[in-house]
Motif scaffolding. Structure first.
Motif, short mmCIF file in Angstrom:
data_model
loop_
_atom_site.label_atom_id
_atom_site.label_comp_id
_atom_site.label_asym_id
_atom_site.label_seq_id
_atom_site.Cartn_x
_atom_site.Cartn_y
_atom_site.Cartn_z
N ILE A 261 -15.90 4.84 -24.91
CA ILE A 261 -14.86 3.94 -25.40
C ILE A 261 -14.01 4.72 -26.40
O ILE A 261 -14.52 5.23 -27.41
N GLY A 262 -12.71 4.82 -26.10
CA GLY A 262 -11.80 5.57 -26.95
C GLY A 262 -10.61 4.76 -27.41
O GLY A 262 -10.60 3.53 -27.33
N TRP A 263 -9.57 5.47 -27.87
CA TRP A 263 -8.33 4.93 -28.42
C TRP A 263 -8.54 4.58 -29.88
O TRP A 263 -8.53 5.47 -30.74
N ASP A 264 -8.78 3.30 -30.21
CA ASP A 264 -9.07 2.96 -31.61
C ASP A 264 -10.53 3.19 -31.95
O ASP A 264 -10.94 2.99 -33.10
N PHE B 200 -11.65 2.61 -21.75
CA PHE B 200 -13.05 2.94 -21.48
C PHE B 200 -13.20 3.46 -20.05
O PHE B 200 -12.44 3.12 -19.15
N VAL B 201 -14.23 4.28 -19.88
CA VAL B 201 -14.58 4.80 -18.57
C VAL B 201 -16.10 4.95 -18.55
O VAL B 201 -16.70 5.32 -19.56
N GLY B 202 -16.71 4.64 -17.43
CA GLY B 202 -18.16 4.69 -17.40
C GLY B 202 -18.72 4.53 -16.00
O GLY B 202 -17.99 4.53 -15.00
N TYR B 203 -20.02 4.39 -15.95
CA TYR B 203 -20.72 4.24 -14.68
C TYR B 203 -21.97 3.40 -14.90
O TYR B 203 -22.45 3.23 -16.03
N SER B 204 -22.50 2.87 -13.82
CA SER B 204 -23.77 2.15 -13.87
C SER B 204 -24.55 2.44 -12.60
O SER B 204 -23.97 2.66 -11.53
N ASP C 137 -22.02 7.15 -32.21
CA ASP C 137 -20.70 7.29 -32.82
C ASP C 137 -20.26 8.74 -32.77
O ASP C 137 -21.00 9.65 -33.17
N LEU C 138 -19.06 9.01 -32.26
CA LEU C 138 -18.52 10.36 -32.16
C LEU C 138 -17.43 10.62 -33.19
O LEU C 138 -16.88 11.72 -33.24
N VAL D 59 -18.66 3.16 -10.63
CA VAL D 59 -17.86 3.83 -11.65
C VAL D 59 -16.67 2.93 -11.97
O VAL D 59 -16.14 2.25 -11.08
N PHE D 60 -16.27 2.91 -13.23
CA PHE D 60 -15.22 1.98 -13.64
C PHE D 60 -14.40 2.58 -14.77
O PHE D 60 -14.85 3.48 -15.50
N ALA D 61 -13.19 2.08 -14.92
CA ALA D 61 -12.29 2.49 -15.99
C ALA D 61 -11.34 1.34 -16.27
O ALA D 61 -10.92 0.62 -15.35
#
Length: 727
Positions: free
Chosen positions: A547-550, A518-522, A585-586, A485-487
């Protein structure tokens, strides 16, 4: 005799007898006894040495003509400088020591002379003149009686290699009786792991003066081939779940006999019983041989072993590595139940750290019959690496890197790496730190930071400077499956200063900034038998990140590759690889091009980086929001090329699909700006062949490709050079 006595004490403190010094001592003793005989029985030995010591002292020791050994290495082999007293007997012994060292390296025609000069202060300057001659190599390694295994396959098991064009680099073609004994055992074990438990191996090495080389001949009596037949588990331990133990069995019915599979099953079954709470479980394998059918029936006997506890764990030899780094790999401590399976697993774990050149684990009786003392002796090896590498990539052009790596930072088992790289495409600055046992748990934690500069070019249209970093946690889920897990975050500044309007970007403007969090996992599944050179098993990864912010999107990617041997023990391995990615795309505004996929050579060979997929009429590359690809490959050894060269070949076929338009500005890419010829053929296919070299700098791969299908605007390339990876 005082100088010799000091040498003997130094050797004793090292707890070992150096063979060179042993020969030297014997030679010196014989020479001194000869001197006594000549002088007569009435003259004592001590008197002779004292008289010689008074005659001349050694001022310096020099060497001429030596290439294989440095002056410092040769100086360690001689005693004449350490003693400080010159004598012909000691000089002769030192010449013999040097000759023995060269002889072990294969320099059989070595000749050593000496020259003694008197300095102005009356001391002796001793000069050893070395004529190394030509080094004796291995002309050929031959096998007799190997009906089931090819000679090329068996040569790959040997430490001894035939002399070739790269022998000057690897220095692996020297004849050594001890190494040859190890090679015999390696060949025998190879047979024992491939269905031949009764194989017998003998060898002989013959020196040919005409060729200044050895001819080595192995004679093999293979015996009968066996397979495993029925497998069963019997236990006398009440409550033990034998169904759970069945998952550890690697000796399934119909599989060829293998000592490794037997030992691995016993170890894993013992460990599984331990996890169920039966710490004293002892597993043995009973084999019933059926000669007529060539099979072994295996019965695993799981019984309660003796109740023995660990009284003390002694660790020696770790001059740098902290004790706790070694202890935590044992998975037990003082006072815990003693289990041999756990002990062997712990020894393997310590060895896998890569911090030690040797790991020796022994047991001794404790203070009571039910107590045992465990002794762990290690030999430290270098864990710090620095290097400067240069190369060429068909994607990035000429490139280079300077790096500093420490795999055992401060002796705490931590990983630290700093690197600076440069290529025609830009520059990179990377820093990475990993703690393998976060808070003492079997969880790794890490920090990555980077600054990457991408130069503006005609192919990219714009450049950028990206600075970012991430925190990560690695969690082992099973023996084959792990999760991460990473951020993190990144800030990217666009550079588009080219005055030529033809190469002005339509996607971004100069100075535009993009910030993302960004935050995610593999998930990673590693079921390969060998990560560097796999022959069977599955390797797969799946990752997702928000992936957020911009931006406001979810990026998902999956890759998998399955390996299987085509013909057993032939070195021919087939693999099938699949990969796919999609960006959701959200934001309802579309995915910006800076976050789009840029599939290229990693997806399908025969195309340039950024060479396939949507692009604008100007030629500027857009990237894509979806891709998928499949690749079939056949790897094989190259006939008549010694395996020690590390060369192999491959033939392959690729197919890839790329689709999905990112946005330009605030809307979707208008068809008026898009180039229809970049997407008129959705599926691309190619075939080709490769040469793979397991070089000292890493596995390099050169691919020659022929593209079968492509879109009109796609950009192809016949040859590409890249690093070989499982995926």
């Amino acid at each position: 005799m005082h100088g010799d006595f000091s040498s003997m004490v130094a050797e004793g403190n090292n707890n070992m007898i150096h063979p060179t010094k042993l020969v030297r001592g014997a030679f010196l003793a014989l020479a001194m006894l000869g001197a006594v005989s000549i002088a007569g029985p009435s003259i004592p030995l001590v008197g002779v040495v004292t008289a010689q010591a008074a005659e001349q002292l050694v001022g310096s020791v020099l060497f001429e003509g030596n290439r294989r050994f440095s002056d410092a290495q040769l100086l360690d082999m001689v005693d004449i400088s350490a003693s400080g007293i010159f004598s012909q007997q000691r000089l002769a012994a030192d010449i013999e020591s040097i000759r023995q060292a060269y002889d072990r390296e294969g320099f059989l025609s070595i000749s050593i002379a000496s020259r003694v000069e008197t300095t102005t202060d009356g001391r002796a300057r001793v000069v050893f003149v070395v004529d190394e001659g030509n080094r004796a190599g291995i002309a050929a390694i031959n096998f007799t009686g190997n009906n089931a295994m090819s000679a090329g396959n068996l040569k790959g098991r040997l430490l001894t290699k035939e002399t070739g064009i790269l022998s000057w680099l690897f220095k692996d073609d020297a004849y050594d009786k001890q190494k040859l004994a190890v090679d015999r055992e390696r060949v025998r074990l190879y047979y024992a792991n491939h269905g031949y438990p009764d194989a017998q191996v003998t060898s002989v090495g013959e020196y040919d003066a005409a060729h200044n080389a050895y001819f080595i001949n192995f004679t093999i009596n293979e015996g009968q081939k066996y397979e495993f037949s029925g497998v069963s588990i019997e236990t006398s331990i009440p409550g033990l779940n034998t169904d759970a133990l069945k998952g550890t069995v690697k000796t399934g019915e119909g599989r060829r006999y293998s000592v490794n599979d037997l030992q691995s099953t016993i170890a894993d079954m013992s460990y599984e019983a331990t996890t169920q709470g039966y710490s004293f479980a002892d597993v043995r394998a009973r084999l019933d041989r059926d000669v007529a059918n060539g099979t072994f029936k295996v019965t695993y006997l799981v019984d309660e072993g003796p109740r023995v506890y660990v009284e003390r764990i002694n660790i020696t030899g770790n001059t740098k590595t902290r004790d706790f780094v070694i202890r935590r790999e044992l998975e037990f401590a003082e006072g815990d139940p003693f289990n041999r399976a756990l002990l062997m697993r712990g020894r393997s774990n310590i060895d896998d750290l890569g911090f030690f050149s040797a790991v020796n684990v022994t047991t001794a009786s404790g203070s009571a019959p039910d107590k045992v003392i465990i002794n762990v002796a290690v030999t430290e090896t270098s864990t710090g690496e620095y290097g400067a590498a240069a190369g060429y990539s068909t994607v990035d052009g000429i490139l280079g890197e300077i790096s500093l790596t420490e795999r055992n930072f401060l002796g705490r088992g931590q990983y630290l790496r700093a690197a600076i790289g440069a290529s025609q495409a830009g520059r990179t600055f990377d820093l990475s730190f990993t703690e393998p046992r976060f808070m003492g748990l079997k969880i790794s934690s890490g920090l990555d930071a980077y600054h990457r500069i991408t130069e503006e070019s005609r192919s990219t249209f714009y450049g950028s400077q990206a600075t970012g970093g991430q925190l990560r946690l690695g969690i082992p889920l099973t023996s084959d499956l792990s999760a991460t897990v990473f951020a993190g975050s990144e800030r990217r500044v666009i550079a588009d200063t080219n005055d030529n309007s033809t190469y002005q970007s339509s996607l971004v403007i100069d100075g535009q900034e993009f910030t993302k969090a960004f935050v995610g996992y593999s998930l990673t599944w590693n079921g390969l038998d060998n990560v560097k050179k796999p022959t069977i098993g599955l390797y797969a990864t799946f990752s997702q990140q928000y992936i957020g912010w911009d931006h406001n999107l979810i990026k998902s990617e999956a890759r998998a590759r399955y390996f299987v041997p085509v013909i057993e023990d032939s070195g021919i391995v087939a693999s099938l690889k699949g990969q796919a990615g999609v960006i959701d795309d959200l934001s309802s505004n579309g995915v910006h091009a800076v976050e789009a996929f840029n599939p290229g050579t990693q997806l399908i060979r025969g195309f340039e980086g950024r060479g396939l997929g949507p692009r604008l009429q100007s030629g500027e590359y857009l990237g894509s929001t979806m891709y998928a690809g499949i690749s079939a490959e056949l790897n094989f050894s190259i006939p008549a090329v010694p395996e020690s060269y590390g060369l192999s070949g491959a033939i392959w076929a690729n197919a890839a699909w790329v689709d999905g338009l990112p946005r330009i500005g605030t809307g979707s890419a208008p068809l008026s700006n898009g180039d229809p010829s970049s997407q008129n053929v959705p599926w691309r296919t190619s075939i080709g062949a490769s040469l793979i070299w397991d070089s000292p700098f890493g596995p390099l791969r050169g691919d020659i490709a022929h593209v079968l299908n492509k879109s009109t605007a796609d950009r192809t390339q016949v040859f590409q050079l890249s690093l070989q990876t499982p995926l």
